[in-house]
Design an enzyme around this catalytic site. Structure first.
Site, PDB file in Angstrom:
ATOM      1  N   HIS A   1      -4.369 -23.913  52.066  1.00 50.43           N
ATOM      2  CA  HIS A   1      -3.277 -24.906  52.045  1.00 50.43           C
ATOM      3  C   HIS A   1      -2.302 -24.668  53.204  1.00 50.43           C
ATOM      4  O   HIS A   1      -1.798 -25.614  53.799  1.00 50.43           O
ATOM      5  CB  HIS A   1      -2.490 -24.831  50.729  1.00 50.43           C
ATOM      6  CG  HIS A   1      -3.099 -25.598  49.591  1.00 50.43           C
ATOM      7  ND1 HIS A   1      -3.301 -26.959  49.630  1.00 50.43           N
ATOM      8  CD2 HIS A   1      -3.529 -25.197  48.371  1.00 50.43           C
ATOM      9  CE1 HIS A   1      -3.829 -27.361  48.476  1.00 50.43           C
ATOM     10  NE2 HIS A   1      -3.981 -26.305  47.694  1.00 50.43           N
TER      11      HIS A   1
ATOM     12  N   GLY B   1      -2.170 -21.454  40.709  1.00 49.21           N
ATOM     13  CA  GLY B   1      -1.636 -21.121  42.030  1.00 49.21           C
ATOM     14  C   GLY B   1      -0.934 -22.324  42.619  1.00 49.21           C
ATOM     15  O   GLY B   1      -1.171 -23.460  42.185  1.00 49.21           O
TER      16      GLY B   1
HETATM   17  O1  GNR Z   1      -4.884 -24.542  39.235  1.00 47.36           O
HETATM   18  C1  GNR Z   1      -5.712 -24.268  40.103  1.00 47.36           C
HETATM   19  N1  GNR Z   1      -6.920 -23.770  39.721  1.00 47.36           N
HETATM   20  C2  GNR Z   1      -7.857 -23.251  40.611  1.00 47.36           C
HETATM   21  C3  GNR Z   1      -9.137 -23.005  40.150  1.00 47.36           C
HETATM   22  C4  GNR Z   1     -10.088 -22.459  40.989  1.00 47.36           C
HETATM   23  C5  GNR Z   1      -9.759 -22.147  42.294  1.00 47.36           C
HETATM   24  C6  GNR Z   1      -8.492 -22.402  42.768  1.00 47.36           C
HETATM   25  C7  GNR Z   1      -7.541 -22.936  41.942  1.00 47.36           C
HETATM   26  S1  GNR Z   1      -5.925 -23.217  42.545  1.00 47.36           S
HETATM   27  C8  GNR Z   1      -5.419 -24.542  41.530  1.00 47.36           C
HETATM   28  C9  GNR Z   1      -3.963 -24.885  41.773  1.00 47.36           C
HETATM   29  C10 GNR Z   1      -3.785 -25.355  43.194  1.00 47.36           C
HETATM   30  O2  GNR Z   1      -4.031 -26.462  43.579  1.00 47.36           O
HETATM   31  N2  GNR Z   1      -3.355 -24.492  44.069  1.00 47.36           N
HETATM   32  O3  GNR Z   1      -3.215 -24.831  45.353  1.00 47.36           O
HETATM   33 NI    NI Z   2      -4.717 -26.366  45.682  1.00 50.63          NI
END
Ligand code: GNR
Ligand code: NI
Length: 174
Positions: free
Chosen positions: A140, A46
Protein backbone atom coordinates in the site's frame (compact mmCIF):
# COMPACT_ATOMS: atom_id res chain seq x y z
CA UNK A 1 -10.18 8.47 18.67
CA UNK A 2 -11.97 8.95 15.39
CA UNK A 3 -13.10 6.50 12.74
CA UNK A 4 -11.85 7.80 9.40
CA UNK A 5 -13.21 7.07 5.91
CA UNK A 6 -11.49 4.23 4.05
CA UNK A 7 -10.73 4.96 0.38
CA UNK A 8 -11.99 2.37 -2.10
CA UNK A 9 -10.48 1.40 -5.46
CA UNK A 10 -10.62 2.86 -8.12
CA UNK A 11 -9.11 5.91 -6.42
CA UNK A 12 -5.95 7.59 -7.74
CA UNK A 13 -4.94 8.49 -4.19
CA UNK A 14 -4.45 4.79 -3.35
CA UNK A 15 -1.89 4.58 -6.17
CA UNK A 16 0.54 7.18 -4.88
CA UNK A 17 3.76 6.44 -3.05
CA UNK A 18 3.69 7.33 0.66
CA UNK A 19 6.42 9.57 2.16
CA UNK A 20 8.72 8.62 5.06
CA UNK A 21 7.85 10.04 8.48
CA UNK A 22 10.37 12.53 9.94
CA UNK A 23 9.41 12.37 13.60
CA UNK A 24 6.97 10.31 15.63
CA UNK A 25 5.10 13.06 17.47
CA UNK A 26 1.69 13.45 19.13
CA UNK A 27 -0.01 14.16 15.77
CA UNK A 28 1.39 10.96 14.28
CA UNK A 29 0.27 9.00 17.36
CA UNK A 30 -3.23 10.44 16.91
CA UNK A 31 -3.15 9.23 13.29
CA UNK A 32 -2.09 5.75 14.48
CA UNK A 33 -4.86 5.71 17.15
CA UNK A 34 -7.45 6.69 14.53
CA UNK A 35 -6.14 4.11 12.06
CA UNK A 36 -6.43 1.38 14.70
CA UNK A 37 -10.00 2.35 15.59
CA UNK A 38 -10.91 2.54 11.89
CA UNK A 39 -9.39 -0.91 11.33
CA UNK A 40 -11.20 -2.50 14.32
CA UNK A 41 -14.47 -0.93 13.17
CA UNK A 42 -14.15 -2.19 9.57
CA UNK A 43 -13.14 -4.89 10.72
CA UNK A 44 -9.73 -5.75 9.32
CA UNK A 45 -6.35 -7.08 10.49
CA UNK A 46 -4.19 -4.33 9.00
CA UNK A 47 -4.38 -0.78 7.66
CA UNK A 48 -1.99 1.56 5.86
CA UNK A 49 -2.28 5.35 6.34
CA UNK A 50 -2.88 5.90 2.61
CA UNK A 51 -6.16 3.94 2.98
CA UNK A 52 -7.47 6.80 5.13
CA UNK A 53 -6.02 9.37 2.72
CA UNK A 54 -2.73 10.12 4.50
CA UNK A 55 0.33 9.45 2.29
CA UNK A 56 2.75 8.64 5.15
CA UNK A 57 4.67 5.40 5.68
CA UNK A 58 2.61 4.20 8.65
CA UNK A 59 0.95 0.81 9.19
CA UNK A 60 -1.12 -0.71 11.98
CA UNK A 61 -1.80 -4.44 12.39
CA UNK A 62 -3.69 -6.54 14.95
CA UNK A 63 -3.97 -10.29 14.37
CA UNK A 64 -5.78 -11.09 17.64
CA UNK A 65 -9.03 -12.99 17.21
CA UNK A 66 -12.55 -12.15 18.39
CA UNK A 67 -12.76 -12.37 22.16
CA UNK A 68 -8.98 -12.39 22.59
CA UNK A 69 -7.10 -9.52 24.16
CA UNK A 70 -6.24 -6.92 21.53
CA UNK A 71 -2.60 -6.77 20.44
CA UNK A 72 -2.03 -3.71 18.25
CA UNK A 73 1.24 -3.36 16.36
CA UNK A 74 2.49 -0.09 14.90
CA UNK A 75 5.06 0.24 12.13
CA UNK A 76 6.50 3.61 11.09
CA UNK A 77 8.85 3.72 8.06
CA UNK A 78 8.89 -0.10 7.77
CA UNK A 79 11.70 -1.54 5.65
CA UNK A 80 12.10 -5.16 4.66
CA UNK A 81 15.75 -6.07 5.27
CA UNK A 82 15.48 -9.55 3.81
CA UNK A 83 12.82 -12.05 2.92
CA UNK A 84 12.57 -15.81 2.53
CA UNK A 85 13.09 -17.66 -0.77
CA UNK A 86 10.00 -19.74 -0.04
CA UNK A 87 6.51 -18.50 -0.75
CA UNK A 88 3.32 -18.99 1.23
CA UNK A 89 -0.18 -18.67 -0.19
CA UNK A 90 -2.93 -16.86 1.71
CA UNK A 91 -6.41 -15.80 0.69
CA UNK A 92 -6.13 -12.02 0.83
CA UNK A 93 -8.74 -9.34 1.06
CA UNK A 94 -8.39 -5.58 1.33
CA UNK A 95 -10.57 -2.93 2.95
CA UNK A 96 -9.95 -0.78 -0.14
CA UNK A 97 -11.14 -3.64 -2.41
CA UNK A 98 -14.33 -4.59 -0.54
CA UNK A 99 -15.92 -8.00 -1.11
CA UNK A 100 -13.06 -9.36 -3.23
CA UNK A 101 -10.71 -12.16 -2.19
CA UNK A 102 -7.90 -14.00 -3.96
CA UNK A 103 -5.05 -16.39 -3.17
CA UNK A 104 -1.72 -14.52 -3.36
CA UNK A 105 1.84 -15.92 -3.08
CA UNK A 106 4.39 -13.97 -1.07
CA UNK A 107 7.66 -14.81 0.74
CA UNK A 108 6.65 -16.77 3.85
CA UNK A 109 9.08 -14.93 6.16
CA UNK A 110 10.49 -11.42 6.27
CA UNK A 111 12.91 -9.49 8.47
CA UNK A 112 11.76 -5.95 9.11
CA UNK A 113 13.18 -2.67 10.48
CA UNK A 114 10.82 0.07 11.64
CA UNK A 115 10.04 2.67 14.29
CA UNK A 116 7.44 1.80 16.93
CA UNK A 117 4.59 3.90 18.42
CA UNK A 118 7.13 5.87 20.48
CA UNK A 119 9.60 6.39 17.65
CA UNK A 120 12.05 3.77 18.93
CA UNK A 121 14.01 1.69 16.39
CA UNK A 122 12.85 -1.92 16.28
CA UNK A 123 13.47 -5.09 14.28
CA UNK A 124 11.14 -8.02 13.80
CA UNK A 125 11.29 -11.42 12.13
CA UNK A 126 7.80 -12.16 10.88
CA UNK A 127 6.28 -15.35 9.51
CA UNK A 128 2.87 -16.81 8.74
CA UNK A 129 -0.09 -14.43 8.48
CA UNK A 130 1.93 -11.58 10.04
CA UNK A 131 4.55 -11.77 7.26
CA UNK A 132 1.80 -11.77 4.62
CA UNK A 133 -0.03 -8.87 6.26
CA UNK A 134 3.13 -6.75 6.62
CA UNK A 135 3.94 -7.26 2.93
CA UNK A 136 0.33 -6.42 1.93
CA UNK A 137 0.56 -3.18 3.95
CA UNK A 138 4.02 -2.20 2.65
CA UNK A 139 2.62 -2.67 -0.87
CA UNK A 140 0.00 0.00 0.00
CA UNK A 141 2.87 2.40 0.83
CA UNK A 142 4.10 1.87 -2.76
CA UNK A 143 0.62 2.30 -4.26
CA UNK A 144 0.26 -1.44 -4.92
CA UNK A 145 -2.94 -3.44 -4.27
CA UNK A 146 -3.24 -7.26 -4.11
CA UNK A 147 -5.36 -7.24 -7.28
CA UNK A 148 -2.25 -6.04 -9.16
CA UNK A 149 -0.90 -9.61 -8.82
CA UNK A 150 -3.93 -11.15 -10.56
CA UNK A 151 -4.34 -11.72 -14.31
CA UNK A 152 -5.25 -8.60 -16.29
CA UNK A 153 -8.73 -10.04 -16.92
CA UNK A 154 -9.47 -10.75 -13.23
CA UNK A 155 -8.14 -7.35 -12.21
CA UNK A 156 -10.20 -5.53 -14.85
CA UNK A 157 -13.35 -7.39 -13.77
CA UNK A 158 -12.84 -6.47 -10.13
CA UNK A 159 -12.17 -2.79 -10.90
CA UNK A 160 -15.27 -2.64 -13.14
CA UNK A 161 -17.40 -4.13 -10.37
CA UNK A 162 -16.03 -1.70 -7.78
CA UNK A 163 -16.55 1.37 -9.97
CA UNK A 164 -20.15 0.29 -10.67
CA UNK A 165 -20.73 -0.09 -6.92
CA UNK A 166 -19.22 3.35 -6.35
CA UNK A 167 -21.45 4.95 -8.99
CA UNK A 168 -24.61 3.38 -7.56
CA UNK A 169 -23.68 4.63 -4.10
CA UNK A 170 -23.16 8.13 -5.53
CA UNK A 171 -26.63 7.98 -7.11
CA UNK A 172 -28.25 7.10 -3.79
CA UNK A 173 -26.39 9.97 -2.06
CA UNK A 174 -27.50 12.42 -4.80
O1 GNR B 1 -8.28 -7.23 6.78
C1 GNR B 1 -7.41 -7.61 6.00
N1 GNR B 1 -7.20 -8.95 5.87
C2 GNR B 1 -6.13 -9.50 5.16
C3 GNR B 1 -6.15 -10.85 4.88
C4 GNR B 1 -5.09 -11.44 4.21
C5 GNR B 1 -4.01 -10.68 3.82
C6 GNR B 1 -3.99 -9.32 4.08
C7 GNR B 1 -5.03 -8.73 4.75
S1 GNR B 1 -4.97 -7.02 5.11
C8 GNR B 1 -6.67 -6.64 5.16
C9 GNR B 1 -6.89 -5.21 5.60
C10 GNR B 1 -6.29 -4.27 4.59
O2 GNR B 1 -6.81 -3.95 3.56
N2 GNR B 1 -5.10 -3.79 4.84
O3 GNR B 1 -4.49 -2.99 3.96
NI1 NI C 1 -5.25 -3.61 2.02
Amino acid sequence: MTIRKILVEPDKFLRQKSKPVDIVDKDLQTLMDDMLETMYNAPGIGLAAIQVGVPKRVIVIDLSRDGEEKSPMYFVNPEIVSSSNNDATYEEGCLSVPGQFAEIDRPDKCHLKFLDYNGNKKELKAEGLLATCIQHEIDHLEGILFIDYLSKLKKTMIIKKLSKQKKSIERIVV
